[in-house]
Design a protein around this motif. Structure first.
Motif, short mmCIF file in Angstrom:
data_model
loop_
_atom_site.label_atom_id
_atom_site.label_comp_id
_atom_site.label_asym_id
_atom_site.label_seq_id
_atom_site.Cartn_x
_atom_site.Cartn_y
_atom_site.Cartn_z
N VAL A 3 -12.66 21.88 -7.27
CA VAL A 3 -13.12 20.41 -6.80
C VAL A 3 -13.29 20.60 -5.45
O VAL A 3 -12.03 20.59 -4.73
N LYS A 4 -14.24 20.31 -4.55
CA LYS A 4 -14.30 20.37 -3.14
C LYS A 4 -14.89 19.15 -2.36
O LYS A 4 -14.40 18.84 -1.51
N THR A 5 -15.85 18.72 -3.04
CA THR A 5 -16.68 17.30 -2.46
C THR A 5 -15.79 16.16 -2.45
O THR A 5 -14.95 16.02 -3.31
N LYS A 26 -12.65 11.41 -7.50
CA LYS A 26 -12.80 11.19 -9.01
C LYS A 26 -11.44 12.03 -9.40
O LYS A 26 -10.78 11.29 -10.29
N LEU A 27 -10.89 12.83 -8.98
CA LEU A 27 -9.79 13.42 -9.53
C LEU A 27 -8.67 12.86 -8.95
O LEU A 27 -7.44 12.89 -9.72
N VAL A 28 -8.58 12.34 -7.49
CA VAL A 28 -7.52 11.71 -7.14
C VAL A 28 -7.11 10.16 -8.07
O VAL A 28 -5.74 10.14 -8.13
N PHE A 68 -0.36 14.23 -13.44
CA PHE A 68 -1.60 13.76 -13.67
C PHE A 68 -1.84 13.38 -15.20
O PHE A 68 -1.03 13.62 -15.96
N ASP A 69 -2.82 12.43 -15.15
CA ASP A 69 -3.09 11.78 -16.56
C ASP A 69 -4.27 12.71 -17.19
O ASP A 69 -5.20 12.84 -16.84
N ALA A 70 -3.70 13.43 -18.08
CA ALA A 70 -4.86 14.52 -18.59
C ALA A 70 -6.03 13.90 -19.34
O ALA A 70 -7.10 14.43 -19.34
N ASP A 71 -5.63 12.93 -20.07
CA ASP A 71 -6.81 11.96 -20.73
C ASP A 71 -7.76 11.57 -19.67
O ASP A 71 -9.11 11.49 -19.89
N LYS A 72 -7.37 11.10 -18.53
CA LYS A 72 -8.32 10.60 -17.46
C LYS A 72 -9.02 11.84 -16.99
O LYS A 72 -10.19 11.77 -16.62
N VAL A 73 -8.36 13.04 -16.57
CA VAL A 73 -9.06 14.04 -16.21
C VAL A 73 -10.16 14.41 -17.11
O VAL A 73 -11.32 15.04 -16.68
N ASN A 74 -9.91 14.66 -18.44
CA ASN A 74 -10.87 15.09 -19.45
C ASN A 74 -11.87 14.24 -19.53
O ASN A 74 -12.99 14.59 -19.41
N ALA A 75 -11.71 12.76 -19.43
CA ALA A 75 -12.77 11.90 -19.44
C ALA A 75 -13.74 12.01 -18.22
O ALA A 75 -14.84 11.89 -18.44
N ALA A 76 -13.06 12.19 -17.23
CA ALA A 76 -13.86 12.38 -15.82
C ALA A 76 -14.59 13.52 -15.65
O ALA A 76 -15.89 13.40 -15.27
#
Length: 195
Positions: free
Chosen positions: A56-58, A64-66, A148-156
């Motif tokens: 993740v760079k942009t 979105k990741l933050v 981090f929230d794994a469910d949020k990362v996976n959804a995003a």
């Protein structure tokens, strides 16, 4: 093989540190390619190599990741030049005919979702560790994170469910002046047995 010299061991292990503050230096995409091309040779069970990595760079993708990380990880993630999402392929066994062609390794997993999940997690964790060592070998610093929230990362990032996040690694050139004191480690006698 010959043992590495002490300078190499120091760069990979004894002097390497987890970084939270980053210099304002970008990482070229060619370095990220080199990073993967280096770490991919680390061993995994049946050469399964289930890890999948999103660099993740942009700014938009970083935000979105933050939105998925714990409050204490927001600033360090936002300021890192790159954050690697170390994930695993939930269908990694489908690649086994290519990766382990001398046996019917795919059949070892057929109809066994718990075995698939366990081996995907274990082997992608190994690969994440190889990623850290490869990054250090290439002169990068790392800040691995579990907050981090794994469910949020996976959804995003993985809405189709084919990949699933394991952990995150901030990558860049760390600010050595802003390191915390090194925490202690267990001694050999506390952590090991020879039987």
């Amino acid at each position: 093989m010959q043992p590495l010299d002490q300078a190499a061991i120091a760069q990979l292990f004894t002097e390497a540190r987890t970084h939270n503050v980053w210099q304002d230096r970008q990482i070229d995409d060619a370095v990220l390619h080199q990073l993967y091309e280096t770490m991919k040779f680390g061993p995994t069970a049946a050469n399964s190599t289930p890890a999948r990595i999103v660099f993740v760079k942009t700014a938009a993708q970083k935000e979105k990741l933050v939105a998925c990380v714990s409050p204490g990880n927001v600033d360090k993630t936002r300021s890192a030049p790159v954050t690697a999402i170390v994930a695993f392929d939930t269908e990694f066994h489908e690649q086994l005919p290519k990766l382990f062609p001398h046996a019917d390794a795919r059949s070892w997993y057929a109809g066994q979702p718990q075995k698939i999940a366990r081996d995907a997690l274990v082997n992608s964790s190994l690969q994440g560790a190889y990623l850290i060592l490869a990054a250090r070998a290439l002169g990068l610093d790392c800040g691995p994170m579990g907050g981090f929230d794994a469910d949020k990362v996976n959804a995003a990032f993985f809405p189709d469910g084919k990949w699933s996040v394991n952990f995150l690694i901030n990558l860049g050139y760390g600010d050595a002046d802003k390191l915390f004191p090194r925490n202690p480690r267990l001694s050999f006698d506390e952590a090991c047995r020879i039987v």
